[in-house]
Enzyme design. Structure first.
Site, PDB file in Angstrom:
ATOM      1  N   ASP A   1      37.893   9.966  21.982  1.00 19.08           N
ATOM      2  CA  ASP A   1      36.611   9.675  21.358  1.00 19.08           C
ATOM      3  C   ASP A   1      35.615  10.791  21.638  1.00 19.08           C
ATOM      4  O   ASP A   1      35.468  11.227  22.793  1.00 19.08           O
ATOM      5  CB  ASP A   1      36.096   8.352  21.963  1.00 19.08           C
TER       6      ASP A   1
ATOM      7  N   GLU B   1      38.961  13.175  18.073  1.00 12.67           N
ATOM      8  CA  GLU B   1      38.025  12.628  17.096  1.00 12.67           C
ATOM      9  C   GLU B   1      36.872  13.613  16.968  1.00 12.67           C
ATOM     10  O   GLU B   1      35.743  13.330  17.352  1.00 12.67           O
ATOM     11  CB  GLU B   1      37.512  11.243  17.546  1.00 12.67           C
TER      12      GLU B   1
END
Lengths: 698, 698
Positions: free
Chosen positions: A416, A445
């Protein structure tokens, strides 16, 4: 003329640690040839060969290139010298586990460019470099042919050649030495009357014992990191376990186990779960990101940590650690690898906040600094201070988080917001993990600026999210994927294409209806060897934004449970299942390296092929990006490059419908109506027998 | 907001020898910040800034870029970090003679690209590199503005800012420290009410005392070599002194002195002479390259060396060494620099052959190996064996040849066939010469393959011959010069354009008549800041080849004397004089870096501009490459980039005829009749006053 020696092991030790830097700067000259009568010209050297522009080479060797198991590394270089002498060049490579180099000959292309290749058959890193030298014997051989053709007296030249062979005999040992000595005599005596077989033997032996004392080695040892095949090719499915339960109940790992046949039945390879850890209570977000959670609101899974534990704990609402381990095992039995989310941040309730206040920034009033992007505040999240004086302890702890989940059986991590943590942190962490477990895959990401996205890929992420989500016109797709599928980007970044994520429901999907979802799915699954969807929102066509102009979902699972109606007649699972089957059956779709776009003469149609290197599998995909109207166009294919015949028919086998068309020539008609299917996937088969039987198309 | 500090000297020592290699690999972390409680993560480091893609950078810094005295070095780099913090970046540079670096701020462009620049005011080499850091104060400042705009309570933020300023006060000394401490207090007390002047002072001081302890320095120190202006801009004239005498008599340096007003009168800057050394007798070539010389045939000047001497001697037919020195001086008085030919090869009679047989290759029968390109033989020439075991002595001797002529006053050398001698030899030789005499210029006669031509430029040649001679269509010219005038090539190679040479009379000139000569001259002189002609053959339009299909001249001066009729009415001297005057008056034509081609809508018309950086001098040249017919077209100019008005008239002042045209908008009509002049050279003047008086056009 020259027959290349087969790949062979050479046992001299590697010239140094990898990589070495500096370029092919003159190296200290060979002591064996040093004269002592005059001082040597400072810094000079007799080595005549220059080696430039080696590919692949990422940022002058600062970062490794990427390949997956079984792929080939095609290495090219400009290898040249002054004048017109014949050169020889080899590619040298070794796996990190070996100090022994393997050598394979490079072949001259045009314009002083040479090419060699090797297959990567072990995970981890390989080093490679290029060596070249001026070859007097090859030069002599080439010139001899011209002299003979011009009817010149070649007697002195045969003597010159014989002396070159005698020198080689001195470098050789054993049988080779004996043979070379004999061949030198044969050259003197028989000369041009030497039998062809003997001439061939001579060339082979002279190659093997070439004088390489003045060879140039490229100044850097380059590296390629070899990942498992799954880093290159795989279909991802993201779901929120919280919504897998009975209506109204918080889903558990056991509930998700019930969902596995559904997911694997569609042909997915990887099941990716948002963070599974305990969720903070302080400033917990309510439904639709409301700043106040109602009783029973589960909170955002990315607000990690509570009194129940942190990054190494499991949210009890989902089950126990034991349940999770079982879930990983059962998923594997369904052919699904579980991918976990690595989100390095905490809720204000994370145990780290109490145990390691030095890992966070504090405000002048002593309170912890929450996440913000002024004037916006994210009070349910506290970021780590990666620059803290205690950075070493913090970084080690975060590494231990990844290692903890590896111990639980996870091999794939979706990271993330990697672009909000320091580059050196990731380079170190991924390096540490992959040193011991080279099969681990990290998906970044990295929804961020281009340079940052590229840097994350270079420094070690196996795959990256891309701007695909926002590239919806045919023109944008052609531009962007041409860039992604070619060097330099293709050497270090593997795209993973997502038409939606829990954070992104873009305008095209919001407004285009079911055809838009189908088109974006087909694009993702055929443009990208790796792609993913966030389901069941995606296959059910969930298109309601939280508000107009927002890319956030209404009633997002990030903040609440959802009850998905999987048996809806609008579920795209049939198309998904079919396309995933086509992906598995066609190796052409399992790589991004061969992607090529083709003219369609219609700005709404995007057409592209992928193929295997041997051209035995050539797949053409045509997608209509207009979700509202049928579009038709003429697709023009580069027949020769695709191994298709120019002078007779070939077959375009549409794999979704099974329809088979006979096509002729480069330019063929395609019409696509989004109300049935927004795209067509053709396997292009060349006719291998003359009978008019379709089965004979390869 | 941030005001860049002026360039300033910094007195910390340079980080190492140049160049360093390796890229911005993490460097060992700052010992001052090292924790001792846990072992540091191996190889890791907190430095967050990445620096990539620095330009100019030739082959990863392996070779220097090139500039000439007074030019600017514009340095760009991708400088970026994770997240959204504000960064600062500086360019650091120093001349080789100094260990003291000068720093100048870089400015952010778009997409994480930064730019800085410095002027090069000394000959020799400069080193430069880039440094970047995350700047918490700038970040704070940027965020504060957003908070204020959002009406947030900024009291805690002012305290945070004050602490940042206090830290800076500790890093500063003397007055700055006092001021910063006071400003920290002002921030606490007055906050946003602080007067603007104080805010500006604060920013300036915070820039000066930024915390750079975690700054990233680009891993390599790059270099730029600074040559005299003449390496960038000059008109060359080549002549054979042997033909400068009375008809039938061998010309001498004294005869050439008589020719100097003619050459300098045309506006040339450099007078280049083929080799002036004694010429061999063995296998001397006769007229038209006949293998047998007749009595009195002077032989080829490139067959250097006889019993009268070698590379450090003067052919007595031309005069004495003293005559030569005088000739150099007198030429200088006419504004002409003398360039000599460096041809490192000998005739079989060269003293080296006798004194240093070890510098040559020998055949098995003991005879010396003459030059050959099988099956062709060049028996009047013997090449050096650059790979001889005595290479050090040979190389030193050849260096001493160059140094000898430098001592006689020569500063410019045209090097014959550099591509048949080893690259390391030239890199060493040019490096040695320029270490002591950085004003020396080497022109490479590198008529060879592209990679070899580029390598010679990279390793040190100041200028290079090009393929211009064979680029005769408008399309070829656009393609080739677009490549030459842009990085990477423009960073290391300076083209020198020759429409003819004693070896090359190409088909276009053979068949196109006087208009072809005029067109090729105009192209050379306006496309290339450096160009040359081989005269008087060129200006007199000598177009007879030795035989059909050959590029050799009939009755070439390489093998015989010629008697040129300089007063021929066809002599192009008037055009040449005018164009050279235009070149001197227009700085736009004195650089190749700004060359841009423009559409003409006619495949026979080639149009291009060059300009000064301030756009005060913009020159448009349009040439008709059809020597037979008039051609007309519409030239489309990028008005904005050229500083021309979109909404009102500007002036196109044709410099050959003096005609002044009023042009409007981007697209204007041009017609060129080769029977008058094959091209037009316009100075484009924007109107600076509204009166319709041409003199007000700038």
């Amino acid at each position: 003329m020259a027959r290349a020696p087969a790949n062979r092991k050479i046992d001299h030790p590697p010239p140094g640690a990898l990589p070495q830097g500096r370029g092919n700067k003159p190296t200290p000259s060979d002591p064996a040839t040093e004269s002592t009568s005059t001082p040597p010209p400072a810094g000079a050297d007799r080595r005549r060969v220059a080696i430039e522009s080696v590919t692949p080479e990422v940022d002058f060797g600062r970062f490794p290139a990427k390949r997956s198991l079984g792929e080939q590394v095609v290495v090219e270089a400009d290898v040249f010298a002054d004048g017109h002498d014949a050169l020889a060049s080899v590619l040298r490579y070794r796996h990190q586990s070996s100090s022994e180099w393997t050598e394979t000959p490079m072949t001259a292309l045009v314009n002083d460019r040479w090419r060699g290749r090797f297959s990567v058959t072990q995970l981890g890193r390989y080093a490679y470099t290029v060596e070249g030298w001026v070859d007097p014997f090859k030069t002599w051989n080439k010139q001899l042919a011209k002299r003979i053709e011009a009817n010149q007296d070649v007697k002195p030249d045969l003597e010159i050649g014989a002396r070159l062979v005698e020198s080689a005999a001195k470098r050789a040992q054993g049988e080779d030495a004996t043979k070379l000595a004999a061949l030198a005599q044969a050259l003197r005596k028989q000369g041009v009357a030497m039998p062809a077989s003997q001439g061939e033997q001579l060339e082979t032996l002279m190659d093997r014992h070439a004088d390489r004392s003045l060879a140039t080695t490229y100044g850097r040892e380059l590296e390629v990191v070899v990942d498992p095949e799954r880093a290159r090719f795989g279909a991802w499915y993201e779901l929120f376990p919280r919504s897998a339960g009975k209506p109204g109940a918080h889903g558990t790992f056991r509930d998700v186990e019930q969902r596995l046949p559904y997911v694997s039945g569609m042909g997915f390879d990887i099941l990716y779960l948002p963070p599974i850890h305990p969720i903070g209570r302080t400033h917990r977000k309510g439904r639709n990101n409301s700043v106040r959670a109602a009783a029973g609101d589960p909170g955002s899974p990315w607000a990690i940590g509570s009194e129940l534990g942190g990054h190494k704990s499991v949210n009890p609402d989902l089950g126990t650690l034991e349940d999770f381990r079982r879930f990983v095992r059962v998923s594997g039995e369904h052919g699904l690898a579980v991918a976990l989310d690595i989100a390095f941040q905490g809720s204000p309730d994370h145990p780290y906040v109490r145990e390691h206040p030095e890992w966070f920034k504090h405000r002048p009033d002593g309170t912890i600094q929450f996440a913000e992007n002024p004037p916006k505040k994210y009070e349910d999240i506290v970021p780590f201070d990666f620059e803290t004086e205690s950075w070493r302890e913090l970084w080690q702890e975060l590494l231990s988080v990844v290692q903890f989940w590896i111990e639980q059986g996870v091999r794939i991590f979706r990271v993330d917001n990697p672009h909000t943590k320091p580059f050196p942190f990731w380079e170190w962490l991924i390096g540490e993990v992959k040193r011991g477990q080279p099969d681990v895959i990290f998906l970044a990401e990295a929804f961020t600026r281009p340079r940052v996205m590229n840097r994350l890929a270079k420094l070690g992420f196996s795959q990256s999210y891309t701007y695909f989500t926002w590239r919806n016109s045919a023109w944008e797709i052609v531009q962007y994927f041409t860039e992604l599928s070619r060097p330099p980007v293709a050497d270090f970044m593997r795209p993973n294409l997502w038409p939606n994520t829990p954070d992104i429901l873009n305008d095209y999907l919001q407004t285009g209806g079911r055809p838009a979802f189908a088109a974006r799915f087909m694009l993702a699954a055929t443009l990208g060897a790796s792609y993913g969807i966030y389901g069941p929102a995606f296959e059910l066509g969930e298109a309601r934004p939280r508000e107009t102009g927002s890319e956030e979902y209404l009633d997002s699972e990030k903040y609440q449970l959802r009850n998905w109606k999987l048996d809806s007649p609008d579920n795209l699972r049939e198309l998904i299942t079919l396309v995933n089957k086509i992906r598995r059956e066609n190796p052409a779709l399992q790589t991004d390296r061969t992607l090529r776009f083709h003219q369609t003469e219609n700005e709404w149609l995007v057409a592209y092929t992928k193929s295997t290197e041997d051209l035995n599998d050539v797949v053409l995909t045509v997608v209509n990006v207009d979700p509202r109207r049928a579009q038709a166009g003429m697709v023009t294919l580069p027949l020769e490059e695709l191994g298709l015949p120019r002078d007779r028919a070939y077959q375009a086998h549409e794999l979704l419908t099974g329809a088979r068309y006979v096509w002729n020539g480069a330019r063929n008609y395609v019409e696509i109506n989004p109300s049935s299917a927004p795209g067509q996937i053709f396997r292009l088969r060349r006719q291998i027998r003359s009978e008019h039987d379709f089965e004979y198309f390869l």
